[in-house]
Design an enzyme around this catalytic site. Structure first.
Site, mmCIF file in Angstrom:
data_model
loop_
_atom_site.group_PDB
_atom_site.id
_atom_site.type_symbol
_atom_site.label_atom_id
_atom_site.label_comp_id
_atom_site.label_asym_id
_atom_site.label_seq_id
_atom_site.Cartn_x
_atom_site.Cartn_y
_atom_site.Cartn_z
ATOM 1 N N ALA A 105 0.870 -1.174 0.000
ATOM 2 C CA ALA A 105 0.000 0.000 0.000
ATOM 3 C C ALA A 105 0.908 1.226 0.000
ATOM 4 O O ALA A 105 2.054 1.164 0.453
ATOM 5 C CB ALA A 105 -0.877 -0.016 1.243
ATOM 6 N N GLY A 124 0.649 -4.959 0.994
ATOM 7 C CA GLY A 124 -0.562 -5.042 0.169
ATOM 8 C C GLY A 124 -0.310 -5.690 -1.185
ATOM 9 O O GLY A 124 -1.239 -6.238 -1.791
ATOM 10 N N GLU A 129 -0.540 -9.268 -0.520
ATOM 11 C CA GLU A 129 -1.959 -9.554 -0.234
ATOM 12 C C GLU A 129 -2.777 -9.608 -1.529
ATOM 13 O O GLU A 129 -3.706 -10.406 -1.651
ATOM 14 C CB GLU A 129 -2.492 -8.500 0.748
ATOM 15 C CG GLU A 129 -1.815 -8.652 2.109
ATOM 16 C CD GLU A 129 -2.163 -7.554 3.097
ATOM 17 O OE1 GLU A 129 -1.878 -6.375 2.795
ATOM 18 O OE2 GLU A 129 -2.719 -7.862 4.156
ATOM 19 N N GLU A 182 4.585 -5.069 7.293
ATOM 20 C CA GLU A 182 3.789 -4.006 7.925
ATOM 21 C C GLU A 182 4.165 -3.722 9.376
ATOM 22 O O GLU A 182 4.116 -2.571 9.814
ATOM 23 C CB GLU A 182 2.288 -4.352 7.855
ATOM 24 C CG GLU A 182 1.666 -4.162 6.485
ATOM 25 C CD GLU A 182 1.677 -5.412 5.623
ATOM 26 O OE1 GLU A 182 2.524 -6.311 5.854
ATOM 27 O OE2 GLU A 182 0.840 -5.492 4.711
HETATM 28 C C1 LIG Z 1 -2.565 -2.887 4.305
HETATM 29 C C2 LIG Z 1 -1.302 -2.817 3.586
HETATM 30 C C3 LIG Z 1 -0.197 -2.221 4.167
HETATM 31 C C4 LIG Z 1 1.071 -2.130 3.434
HETATM 32 O O1 LIG Z 1 1.200 -2.590 2.324
HETATM 33 S S1 LIG Z 1 2.334 -1.309 4.214
HETATM 34 C C5 LIG Z 1 3.607 -1.207 3.013
HETATM 35 C C6 LIG Z 1 4.379 -2.480 2.911
HETATM 36 N N1 LIG Z 1 5.491 -2.325 2.013
HETATM 37 C C7 LIG Z 1 6.691 -1.915 2.413
HETATM 38 O O2 LIG Z 1 6.931 -1.641 3.580
HETATM 39 C C8 LIG Z 1 7.760 -1.815 1.356
HETATM 40 C C9 LIG Z 1 8.230 -0.379 1.194
HETATM 41 N N2 LIG Z 1 9.295 -0.284 0.213
HETATM 42 C C10 LIG Z 1 10.555 -0.673 0.464
HETATM 43 O O3 LIG Z 1 10.881 -1.176 1.517
HETATM 44 C C11 LIG Z 1 11.575 -0.433 -0.608
HETATM 45 O O4 LIG Z 1 11.057 0.520 -1.516
HETATM 46 C C12 LIG Z 1 11.958 -1.707 -1.400
HETATM 47 C C13 LIG Z 1 12.710 -2.679 -0.491
HETATM 48 C C14 LIG Z 1 10.724 -2.389 -1.979
HETATM 49 C C15 LIG Z 1 12.875 -1.291 -2.582
HETATM 50 O O5 LIG Z 1 13.935 -0.534 -2.106
HETATM 51 P P1 LIG Z 1 14.822 0.293 -3.167
HETATM 52 O O6 LIG Z 1 15.276 -0.613 -4.252
HETATM 53 O O7 LIG Z 1 15.910 0.992 -2.372
HETATM 54 O O8 LIG Z 1 13.847 1.356 -3.845
HETATM 55 P P2 LIG Z 1 13.250 2.691 -3.174
HETATM 56 O O9 LIG Z 1 14.155 3.831 -3.534
HETATM 57 O O10 LIG Z 1 12.963 2.468 -1.740
HETATM 58 O O11 LIG Z 1 11.844 2.822 -3.932
HETATM 59 C C16 LIG Z 1 11.689 3.470 -5.172
HETATM 60 C C17 LIG Z 1 10.570 4.502 -5.025
HETATM 61 O O12 LIG Z 1 9.390 3.802 -4.699
HETATM 62 C C18 LIG Z 1 8.815 4.334 -3.521
HETATM 63 N N3 LIG Z 1 8.100 3.299 -2.798
HETATM 64 C C19 LIG Z 1 8.461 2.018 -2.622
HETATM 65 N N4 LIG Z 1 7.564 1.358 -1.911
HETATM 66 C C20 LIG Z 1 6.582 2.250 -1.617
HETATM 67 C C21 LIG Z 1 5.369 2.166 -0.904
HETATM 68 N N5 LIG Z 1 4.943 1.010 -0.365
HETATM 69 N N6 LIG Z 1 4.629 3.285 -0.784
HETATM 70 C C22 LIG Z 1 5.024 4.452 -1.359
HETATM 71 N N7 LIG Z 1 6.158 4.566 -2.058
HETATM 72 C C23 LIG Z 1 6.923 3.473 -2.193
HETATM 73 C C24 LIG Z 1 10.022 4.856 -2.746
HETATM 74 O O13 LIG Z 1 9.611 5.814 -1.777
HETATM 75 C C25 LIG Z 1 10.845 5.452 -3.843
HETATM 76 O O14 LIG Z 1 10.298 6.702 -4.191
HETATM 77 P P3 LIG Z 1 11.264 7.971 -4.446
HETATM 78 O O15 LIG Z 1 12.099 7.590 -5.630
HETATM 79 O O16 LIG Z 1 10.335 9.103 -4.725
HETATM 80 O O17 LIG Z 1 12.104 8.164 -3.232
#
Ligand SMILES: C/C=C/C(=O)SCCNC(=O)CCNC(=O)[C@H](O)C(C)(C)COP(=O)(O)OP(=O)(O)OC[C@H]1O[C@@H](n2cnc3c(N)ncnc32)[C@H](O)[C@@H]1OP(=O)(O)O
Length: 284
Positions: free
Chosen positions: A91, A137, A140, A160
């Protein structure tokens, strides 16, 4: 489960210039693309700059795309994938940051669950082609599909709790049902990412291949040779039965077997076998 009445429906006008003009709808989609090839609906999520994170627009358009697939009598399977290096990285955390009270959090979870439930209840085989990160998400979403095909470099997890949250789009319910409580709690409580091979050994994915989309399309094609109503009923028996006692589930199975046995496709399938020829199913 959705009912299967659309597969009995003979009038295709609504898809071709009638009440539902699919191309008008698909041309308006901004966060994903929807196309149908070889009777397979292919949904490609297209927010690669945010690793396909699920924001409100994307969740809404996913719901639209699932409903398009359900309404299209020509669609016999669905494959969903992501563009770029992620399937879906969860998400959108920018939106989650704004959820500051019980009510808004609960509503957000219900809205996401609603979309996942729409996918889970489609009466056709659905396959997630996990081409990269499938986190939170995103996993999911993949769990709401019937089958999951991962590329070798895919990373899957429910991180999460590391954000102070819990899985809210069905992960706490679908993951233990799929892989068992102990394995699910390992992933949910650690929040760790697992690679494709570990995901395969956990039963979290069905196949690991070089190209997730190609592998998912190949799997979808394998289902296409089968009778479409039977596919929907078989899926319904499994999905409904999982929440029941075995005796209740066996009752459901017998009811749905009866429905399958009453179709023209069952007559065709059994006759074709006895006549040593390929069956020609009409979805009736
Ligand atoms: C009910 C449901 C709840 C949920 O789903 S909670 C969310 C669960 N997901 C996460 O916690 C994963 C979040 N993302 C990460 O941990 C990392 O990303 C990765 C390990 C997947 C990849 O890391 P890397 O290769 O270093 O890429 P990067 O620079 O972090 O990501 C590229 C751009 O993508 C954005 N992004 C990634 N995941 C999300 C997200 N879940 N929500 C919003 N933005 C996201 C970043 O911020 C960034 O953006 P910019 O280039 O502008 O800095």
């Amino acid at each position: 489960m959705s009912d299967l009445s659309h597969q009995d429906h003979q009038d295709h006008d609504h898809q071709h210039g009638g009440a539902l003009d699919v191309s008008d709808i698909t041309s308006e989609l901004t966060t994903l693309s929807y196309e149908v090839q070889e009777r397979i609906a292919l949904i490609t999520i297209e927010r690669p700059e945010a690793l396909n994170a699920l924001n409100a627009d994307l969740l809404y358009e996913l719901g639209v795309a699932f409903e398009l697939a359900e309404a299209d009598l020509d669609v016999r399977a669905l494959v969903i994938t992501g563009s770029g290096r992620a399937f879906v990285a969860g998400a959108d955390i920018k939106n989650l940051q704004r959820l500051s009270d019980t009510f808004s959090g609960r509503e957000a979870a219900l809205a996401g669950q609603d979309v996942m439930n729409t996918l889970a209840s489609l009466p056709i085989p659905t396959i997630a082609a996990i081409n990269g990160f499938a986190l939170g998400g995103g996993l999911e979403l993949a769990l709401a599909a019937d089958l999951r095909v991962a590329s070798r470099g895919a990373k899957l997890g429910l991180p999460e709790v590391g954000l102070g949250l819990i899985p809210g789009y069905g992960g706490t319910q679908r993951l233990p049902r799929l892989i068992g409580q102990g394995r699910a709690l390992d992933l949910i409580l650690t929040g760790r990412h697992v690679g494709a091979e570990e995901a395969l050994s956990l039963g979290l994915v069905n196949r690991v291949v070089d190209d997730a989309l190609e592998g998912a399309l190949e799997l979808a094609r394998l289902t296409l040779k089968n009778a479409p109503i039977a596919l929907g009923l078989a899926k319904e028996a499994v999905v409904r039965g999982i929440d029941m006692t075995i005796n209740q589930g066996l009752e459901v199975e017998a009811d749905l077997f009866g429905m399958a046995a009453s179709t023209e496709d069952a007559t065709e399938g059994t006759t074709a076998f006895l006549e040593k020829r390929a069956a020609e199913f009409k979805g009736q």
